[in-house]
Design an enzyme around this catalytic site. Structure first.
Site, mmCIF file in Angstrom:
data_model
loop_
_atom_site.group_PDB
_atom_site.id
_atom_site.type_symbol
_atom_site.label_atom_id
_atom_site.label_comp_id
_atom_site.label_asym_id
_atom_site.label_seq_id
_atom_site.Cartn_x
_atom_site.Cartn_y
_atom_site.Cartn_z
ATOM 1 N N ASP A 1 0.813 -1.219 0.000
ATOM 2 C CA ASP A 1 0.000 0.000 0.000
ATOM 3 C C ASP A 1 0.843 1.264 0.000
ATOM 4 O OD1 ASP A 1 0.940 -0.500 2.563
ATOM 5 O OD2 ASP A 1 -1.025 -0.897 3.424
ATOM 6 N N HIS B 1 -7.288 -4.778 10.206
ATOM 7 C CA HIS B 1 -7.006 -4.531 8.786
ATOM 8 C C HIS B 1 -5.712 -5.214 8.358
ATOM 9 C CE1 HIS B 1 -4.766 -0.454 9.633
ATOM 10 N NE2 HIS B 1 -3.883 -1.413 9.495
ATOM 11 N N ASN C 1 -7.648 -2.913 14.350
ATOM 12 C CA ASN C 1 -9.031 -3.199 13.942
ATOM 13 C C ASN C 1 -9.101 -4.398 12.996
ATOM 14 O OD1 ASN C 1 -7.927 -2.172 11.628
ATOM 15 N ND2 ASN C 1 -9.335 -0.461 11.390
ATOM 16 N N GLU D 1 -9.770 -1.937 5.453
ATOM 17 C CA GLU D 1 -10.413 -1.640 6.727
ATOM 18 C C GLU D 1 -11.692 -2.459 6.872
ATOM 19 O OE1 GLU D 1 -8.748 0.128 8.667
ATOM 20 O OE2 GLU D 1 -8.034 2.004 7.837
#
Ligand code: F6R
Length: 233
Positions: free
Chosen positions: A67, A138, A136, A143
């Site tokens: 990313d 990810h 979380n 996400e």
């Protein structure tokens, strides 16, 4: 799924670096999928040490990163291109032309996503994909949402990710709000996956690896991949 529990960050980093080294030794033309962030820093340090001792040869290795922040150029100290150059690529004998990170400055973000997916497919299947995990759940910047995205795409970063990453910027407002990321489908195409998780990721690792497979915890999809190793503290 192979889950290895280690004592601390240093052990996690050394073990993950051994697995990546073994991959490069067994296939010098490996295509590695790489991650940024705090988790892999120690792994890259170990790989640089091995390279300096002449025990590793990156000359034929290719890489694709997961990313990049949208709006940051490769010269920006918080861009993932900058991170990779500084912590790995500039320190080993890799051919920089064979290292790939999405272009955060692309004029057309959707076209950049399509081009990055095509580029990965053109190089071939990723032999070993290194992953960290967000608090979380990810992976990459996938996400929690209502689906598992299949391809490279652009995402709006969640509040919790912006807060978590603000530590690396002067203040929270400077954290880019969008990023380009491999999709869950892109990640799952890798032949092998190696996920590293430090002591602060215990709870999310439990949910991701032993809980229900759900888009609320994107990493939970890894339960369906046939060759995943998790090194966790
Ligand atoms: C980074 C990436 C992210 C990180 C995750 C954990 O390229 O794709 O998914 O792996 O946010 O970050 P750290 O390791 O900083 O806790």
């Amino acid at each position: 799924m192979n889950i290895v529990k280690v004592k601390n960050y240093d052990e996690m980093s050394a073990l993950a670096a051994k697995i990546i080294s073994a991959q490069i030794i067994s296939n010098p033309k490996s295509l590695l999928g790489l991650a940024t962030g705090s988790s892999p820093l120690g792994v890259y340090e170990n790989l640089v040490n091995e390279d300096e001792k002449g025990l590793l040869d990156f000359s034929k290795v290719s890489t694709v990163n997961l990313d990049e922040y949208f709006g940051l150029s490769g010269e920006h100290p918080q861009s993932y291109r900058y991170f990779m150059d500084k912590n790995l690529f500039d320190k080993v004998n890799i051919n920089k032309e064979n290292t790939h990170v999405p272009n955060g400055m692309a004029q057309n973000i959707d076209k950049e996503c399509e081009d990055y997916e095509a580029l990965i497919n053109d190089i071939g299947r990723v032999d070993l994909q290194l992953l960290g995990i967000g608090h979380n759940g990810h992976i990459g910047f996938n996400e929690p949402c209502d689906r598992f995205p299949r391809f490279v795409h652009n995402v709006e970063l969640s509040e919790s990710t912006i807060k978590a990453n603000a530590r690396l910027f002067d203040n929270e407002d400077e954290v880019p709000k969008r990023a380009i990321t491999m999709g869950i489908g892109t990640i799952l195409k890798a032949k092998k996956i190696l996920l590293i998780a430090g002591a602060d990721k215990g709870d999310i690792i439990e949910r991701a690896m032993y809980g229900k497979v759900t888009t609320d915890v994107p990493a939970s999809i890894l339960q369906f991949h046939h060759d995943v190793t998790i090194i966790r503290v």
